[in-house]
Each structure stands twice: as structure tokens, then as C-alpha cells.
Design a protein around this motif. Structure first.
Motif, PDB file in Angstrom:
ATOM      1  N   PRO A  73       6.550 -12.619 -11.215  1.00  0.00           N
ATOM      2  CA  PRO A  73       7.093 -11.645 -12.305  1.00  0.00           C
ATOM      3  C   PRO A  73       5.689 -10.696 -12.609  1.00  0.00           C
ATOM      4  O   PRO A  73       5.534 -10.773 -14.029  1.00  0.00           O
ATOM      5  CB  PRO A  73       7.610 -12.583 -13.304  1.00  0.00           C
ATOM      6  N   LEU A  74       5.026 -10.143 -11.665  1.00  0.00           N
ATOM      7  CA  LEU A  74       4.057  -9.370 -11.951  1.00  0.00           C
ATOM      8  C   LEU A  74       4.440  -7.756 -12.159  1.00  0.00           C
ATOM      9  O   LEU A  74       5.317  -7.490 -11.261  1.00  0.00           O
ATOM     10  CB  LEU A  74       2.888  -9.573 -11.031  1.00  0.00           C
ATOM     11  N   GLN A  75       3.869  -6.741 -12.560  1.00  0.00           N
ATOM     12  CA  GLN A  75       4.010  -5.310 -12.866  1.00  0.00           C
ATOM     13  C   GLN A  75       3.068  -4.754 -11.747  1.00  0.00           C
ATOM     14  O   GLN A  75       3.030  -3.712 -11.704  1.00  0.00           O
ATOM     15  CB  GLN A  75       3.987  -4.925 -14.196  1.00  0.00           C
ATOM     16  N   THR A  76       2.271  -5.612 -11.000  1.00  0.00           N
ATOM     17  CA  THR A  76       1.233  -5.022 -10.237  1.00  0.00           C
ATOM     18  C   THR A  76       2.076  -4.380  -8.945  1.00  0.00           C
ATOM     19  O   THR A  76       2.897  -4.648  -8.270  1.00  0.00           O
ATOM     20  CB  THR A  76       0.540  -6.151  -9.439  1.00  0.00           C
ATOM     21  N   GLU A  77       1.405  -2.897  -8.869  1.00  0.00           N
ATOM     22  CA  GLU A  77       1.825  -2.159  -7.700  1.00  0.00           C
ATOM     23  C   GLU A  77       0.683  -2.180  -6.466  1.00  0.00           C
ATOM     24  O   GLU A  77      -0.366  -2.202  -6.843  1.00  0.00           O
ATOM     25  CB  GLU A  77       1.980  -0.412  -8.163  1.00  0.00           C
ATOM     26  N   VAL A  78       1.288  -2.396  -5.319  1.00  0.00           N
ATOM     27  CA  VAL A  78       0.284  -2.697  -4.217  1.00  0.00           C
ATOM     28  C   VAL A  78       0.007  -1.426  -3.244  1.00  0.00           C
ATOM     29  O   VAL A  78       0.967  -0.835  -2.893  1.00  0.00           O
ATOM     30  CB  VAL A  78       0.962  -3.912  -3.357  1.00  0.00           C
ATOM     31  N   LEU A  79      -1.250  -1.088  -2.943  1.00  0.00           N
ATOM     32  CA  LEU A  79      -1.551   0.046  -2.039  1.00  0.00           C
ATOM     33  C   LEU A  79      -2.003  -0.850  -0.851  1.00  0.00           C
ATOM     34  O   LEU A  79      -3.154  -1.488  -1.143  1.00  0.00           O
ATOM     35  CB  LEU A  79      -2.461   0.853  -2.838  1.00  0.00           C
ATOM     36  N   ILE A  80      -1.735  -0.446   0.280  1.00  0.00           N
ATOM     37  CA  ILE A  80      -2.024  -1.165   1.607  1.00  0.00           C
ATOM     38  C   ILE A  80      -3.068  -0.349   2.226  1.00  0.00           C
ATOM     39  O   ILE A  80      -2.904   0.973   2.474  1.00  0.00           O
ATOM     40  CB  ILE A  80      -0.968  -1.401   2.759  1.00  0.00           C
ATOM     41  N   PHE A  81      -4.465  -0.400   2.509  1.00  0.00           N
ATOM     42  CA  PHE A  81      -5.598   0.128   2.642  1.00  0.00           C
ATOM     43  C   PHE A  81      -5.903   0.015   4.215  1.00  0.00           C
ATOM     44  O   PHE A  81      -6.382  -1.323   4.372  1.00  0.00           O
ATOM     45  CB  PHE A  81      -6.558   0.190   1.764  1.00  0.00           C
ATOM     46  N   THR A  82      -6.073   0.798   5.262  1.00  0.00           N
ATOM     47  CA  THR A  82      -6.198   0.069   6.265  1.00  0.00           C
ATOM     48  C   THR A  82      -6.875   1.452   7.330  1.00  0.00           C
ATOM     49  O   THR A  82      -6.624   2.598   7.136  1.00  0.00           O
ATOM     50  CB  THR A  82      -4.945  -0.024   6.921  1.00  0.00           C
ATOM     51  N   VAL A  83      -7.355   1.061   8.284  1.00  0.00           N
ATOM     52  CA  VAL A  83      -7.901   1.897   9.266  1.00  0.00           C
ATOM     53  C   VAL A  83      -6.683   2.349  10.385  1.00  0.00           C
ATOM     54  O   VAL A  83      -6.996   3.313  11.406  1.00  0.00           O
ATOM     55  CB  VAL A  83      -8.944   1.426  10.043  1.00  0.00           C
ATOM     56  N   HIS A  84      -5.740   1.633  10.387  1.00  0.00           N
ATOM     57  CA  HIS A  84      -4.640   1.669  11.375  1.00  0.00           C
ATOM     58  C   HIS A  84      -3.563   2.744  11.079  1.00  0.00           C
ATOM     59  O   HIS A  84      -2.622   2.284  10.067  1.00  0.00           O
ATOM     60  CB  HIS A  84      -4.160   0.373  11.612  1.00  0.00           C
TER      61      HIS A  84
END
Length: 209
Positions: A73-84
């Protein structure tokens, strides 16, 4: 104060991201992690507003990190950071619960825009990312072939050179279960060797080369 988690196995990348983010007086990097397992633990412990997560990390991919964070139950937004720049990777990232997908090559001009979108609970995807999504899955990788998160992680570890016993230890699985995941992945991908799994892992962006 807006709180951030940075997860990347390269210290230079983490330092660079921290420097950019903390130029804002009301933004603070409250935790860093150098592998996927630590990233999940740091998110639970610190409850950041935004987690910037590298896709290719030891122990757990960024997509699996996003999936695990969504289980709490987190309000954390996730950004995927990649070279691909991979349509497969982007689709899996959003399906796992990430709300932003950013190429490292676009970070200098788009990182702040991506973070601001996430702080407003809005999705973010660059034009190059969106064009890949619009094309659908890569040739030969239709939805019937999609690996489960666990199969994907097993393939990643195989490609990194771990034995079935080593993978079992890392993932806390029996060797028999690891072998079953590996066999299922090979069947879905229509490959019959470790080399075939490695080729898939490189093409899908599971490992950096």
C-alpha cells in the motif's frame, strides 16, 4: 518535501540523478539502492513519492521491482530508466505498474518532465518509447510467448552466467522449480540452448552488453 528513491547498480548514474533532482529545493533523495531487492526494501522503508529504477540490475529487474512495489500500500510512482528502446520492455514496465518509461539517452532533456508528470500522478513516455509501443511487440515475440516475471528473471540470471543452483539460491527456490521455469521459458521462446536464452536476454534488454 518530495522524496525520491534512486535504484541503479552504477554509482555514477545514481550520483548524476541525485545532483539533478536535488537542484530543486523541495526535492530530496531519501534512499539509493544498487540492486533490485534493496530497491524494494528501500521503497517500503522510505515510501518515496517517486522511485527511479534502472531496468538492468542484479537480483531483480526494474520491472519486477515495480511489480513488487505495487503489491504494497505505497503511493510510490515508478519510473523505469533504461538504455534499451524496446517495445517489449516498455509494455512489460507499464503492465507491472510503472507509470513512466525513460531512456537514459533522453535523461538530460526529459528527466525533470518525467518526474513532474509522476508527481502529478500522470503517465510519461517519450516519443521514441511511444513509437515502439505503437509498433507492438518485437518480431517473433507475440503475446502468447510472453514470459512470466519469474521466468524473465530466471532467463536474466542464466544470461548473467548463473547455474541453476546459483539461481535457486538467489531466488530462494528449489532447483527443481528453477529448472521448470527455465524449461518453460525455453519452450515459449522456442530455443533449445543457453545461448538462445542469452540472445533473447540481450534482444529484450534484460542484460546490458
Amino acid at each position: 518535501m518530495k522524496r525520491f528513491l534512486i535504484a541503479d547498480d552504477h554509482e555514477a548514474v545514481r550520483s548524476g540523478l541525485r545532483a539533478v533532482l536535488e537542484q530543486r529545493a523541495d526535492w530530496e533523495v531519501v534512499a539509493e539502492a544498487n540492486d533490485g531487492s534493496k530497491a524494494v526494501a528501500a521503497a517500503i522503508a522510505n515510501q518515496p513519492h517517486v522511485a527511479i529504477v534502472d531496468f538492468s540490475m542484479p537480483r531483480m529487474t526494474g520491472v519486477e521491482v515495480a511489480r513488487r512495489i505495487r503489491e504494497y500500500p505505497l503511493q510510490t510512482e515508478v519510473l523505469i530508466f533504461t538504455v534499451h528502446n524496446s517495445s517489449l520492455l516498455a509494455q512489460e514496465a507499464f503492465q507491472a505498474g510503472a507509470r513512466a518509461f525513460l531512456l537514459k539517452s533522453d535523461a538530460n532533456k526529459l528527466l525533470l518532465a518525467a518526474v513532474e508528470a509522476l508527481l502529478a500522478h500522470k503517465p510519461f513516455c517519450t516519443r521514441s518509447c511511444q513509437s515502439e509501443l505503437d509498433r507492438g511487440l518485437s518480431p517473433g515475440m507475440d503475446s502468447r510467448q510472453a514470459l512470466t516475471p519469474r521466468e524473465q528473471l530466471v532467463v536474466k540470471l542464466v544470461a548473467e552466467g548463473y547455474s541453476n543452483k546459483g539461481i535457486s539460491s538467489i531466488l530462494d527456490l528449489s532447483v527443481k522449480t528453477t529448472e521448470a521455469h527455465r524449461a518453460a521459458a525455453m519452450r515459449k521462446l522456442d530455443v533449445n540452448s543457453t545461448a538462445g536464452l542469452v540472445r533473447y536476454a540481450v534482444r529484450a534488454g534484460l542484460i546490458e552488453v
